[in-house]
Motif scaffolding. Structure first.
Motif, PDB file in Angstrom:
ATOM      1  N   LYS A 192       2.120   1.657  -3.560  1.00  0.00           N
ATOM      2  CA  LYS A 192       0.996   1.973  -4.453  1.00  0.00           C
ATOM      3  C   LYS A 192       0.511   3.403  -4.235  1.00  0.00           C
ATOM      4  O   LYS A 192       0.223   4.130  -5.186  1.00  0.00           O
ATOM      5  N   SER A 193       0.444   3.831  -2.984  1.00  0.00           N
ATOM      6  CA  SER A 193       0.019   5.196  -2.664  1.00  0.00           C
ATOM      7  C   SER A 193       0.992   6.209  -3.252  1.00  0.00           C
ATOM      8  O   SER A 193       0.588   7.247  -3.795  1.00  0.00           O
ATOM      9  N   GLU A 208       0.834  -1.217   0.000  1.00  0.00           N
ATOM     10  CA  GLU A 208       0.000   0.000   0.000  1.00  0.00           C
ATOM     11  C   GLU A 208       0.861   1.257   0.000  1.00  0.00           C
ATOM     12  O   GLU A 208       0.523   2.253  -0.632  1.00  0.00           O
ATOM     13  N   SER A 215       0.742  10.909 -10.367  1.00  0.00           N
ATOM     14  CA  SER A 215      -0.086  11.293 -11.530  1.00  0.00           C
ATOM     15  C   SER A 215       0.611  10.990 -12.853  1.00  0.00           C
ATOM     16  O   SER A 215       0.665  11.822 -13.765  1.00  0.00           O
ATOM     17  N   ASP A 264       0.357   6.413  -6.972  1.00  0.00           N
ATOM     18  CA  ASP A 264      -0.896   7.126  -7.239  1.00  0.00           C
ATOM     19  C   ASP A 264      -0.704   8.639  -7.177  1.00  0.00           C
ATOM     20  O   ASP A 264      -1.289   9.390  -7.962  1.00  0.00           O
ATOM     21  N   ASN A 265       0.137   9.079  -6.245  1.00  0.00           N
ATOM     22  CA  ASN A 265       0.351  10.514  -6.047  1.00  0.00           C
ATOM     23  C   ASN A 265       1.220  11.147  -7.133  1.00  0.00           C
ATOM     24  O   ASN A 265       1.318  12.374  -7.213  1.00  0.00           O
ATOM     25  N   PRO A 300      -2.438  -1.137 -14.816  1.00  0.00           N
ATOM     26  CA  PRO A 300      -2.736  -2.080 -13.734  1.00  0.00           C
ATOM     27  C   PRO A 300      -2.259  -3.488 -14.082  1.00  0.00           C
ATOM     28  O   PRO A 300      -1.999  -3.800 -15.256  1.00  0.00           O
ATOM     29  N   VAL A 351      -0.288   4.681 -15.491  1.00  0.00           N
ATOM     30  CA  VAL A 351      -0.071   3.412 -14.793  1.00  0.00           C
ATOM     31  C   VAL A 351      -0.874   2.315 -15.486  1.00  0.00           C
ATOM     32  O   VAL A 351      -2.076   2.477 -15.723  1.00  0.00           O
TER      33      VAL A 351
END
Length: 269
Positions: A236-237, A233, A243, A240-241, A248, A246
């Motif tokens: 992954k976080s 996590e 931008s 995600d931040n 999956p 990505v």
């Protein structure tokens, strides 16, 4: 992918090392590009547990002979090549007696990380770039697999920022499940700073664990591929931040279409 040049840089690759998610996808992704008309080059370290005779590795004299400076030490760079016969794919091996002669990849017989794994990663990143420069081969995409290759995006964007050969290259990093526990040498951040890279840009490497190595790789990449069903996590976080594009996780059966579309529509757009 017709005519596109893709440089694959990997920690591990079958058939030279045992099959795992990194070594398998590091073989499958170039094979996909090759079968779709792309031009490829593959680089990996020449670990001492790779059987040179069985895999017919041989030194390329014209590419060898350079010294790379690692933490103020001159380390000779040796380049070897071999071919994966059934795919007609050539693989370049980054070698050095000090870093890669031992008969193991990342850990000793007791499972402890080698204390110089940080320097091995720096040497590998520099060795790949210097060899591609000698080949005078300008890749459209540079695709990074595995933590031993994770410093390549950083070095390309900072240490080699003024190198015209890579001015238009896009960097993609594949993120796999955590593959080692613990940390590399805590002096790693200082060894990278020796190369003129500001510590503030790599502050996470004051704790040089797996997640932080991959965070730095993601920071300096143009796009990310999640190559495992489960990624921590924390990592992954961070992704995600950023931008950034990505892809999956997709299964191996879906990978050819998904990777090709991702290269075309997100990376090379």
């Amino acid at each position: 992918m017709n005519g596109k040049k893709i440089l694959f840089v990997s920690s591990e690759l079958v058939p030279y090392l045992p099959e795992n998610p990194v070594s398998l996808m590091s073989y499958e992704a170039p094979r996909m590009v090759n079968s779709n008309g792309g031009q490829i080059r593959i680089f990996m370290p020449r670990y001492g547990n790779i059987n040179e005779r069985r895999h017919q590795l041989h030194e390329v004299i014209r590419l060898s002979g350079m010294n790379l400076v690692i933490n103020d030490m001159d380390m000779p760079l040796i380049i070897k090549v071999a071919s994966i016969p059934k795919e007609r794919i050539q693989v370049y091996f980054i070698d050095n007696e000090e870093y890669f002669k031992r008969k193991a990849t990342f850990t000793d017989g007791e499972g402890n990380l080698f204390p110089d794994n940080d320097e091995r990663a720096i040497f590998f990143a520099k060795g790949v770039v210097e060899t591609v420069k000698k080949l005078n081969w300008s890749p459209d995409i540079i695709h990074v697999h595995g933590w031993m290759a994770s410093l390549l995006p950083l070095y390309l964007r900072e240490y080699y920022a003024d190198e015209p050969l890579f001015a238009d290259s896009k960097i993609v990093t594949s993120i796999y499940n955590k593959s080692f526990e613990g940390e590399l040498d805590t002096e790693m951040i200082n060894k990278i700073a020796f190369d003129g890279i500001e510590k503030e840009q790599i502050s996470s490497l004051s704790t040089p664990d797996y997640n932080n190595l991959l965070k730095v790789a993601a920071d300096y990449s143009d796009a990310i591929i999640l190559a495992a069903e489960e990624v921590s996590e924390d990592l992954k976080s961070h992704i995600d931040n950023l931008s950034k594009p990505v892809l999956p996780y997709v299964s191996l059966q879906e990978a050819e279409e998904a990777y090709t579309n991702f290269y075309k529509t997100e990376v090379l757009k």
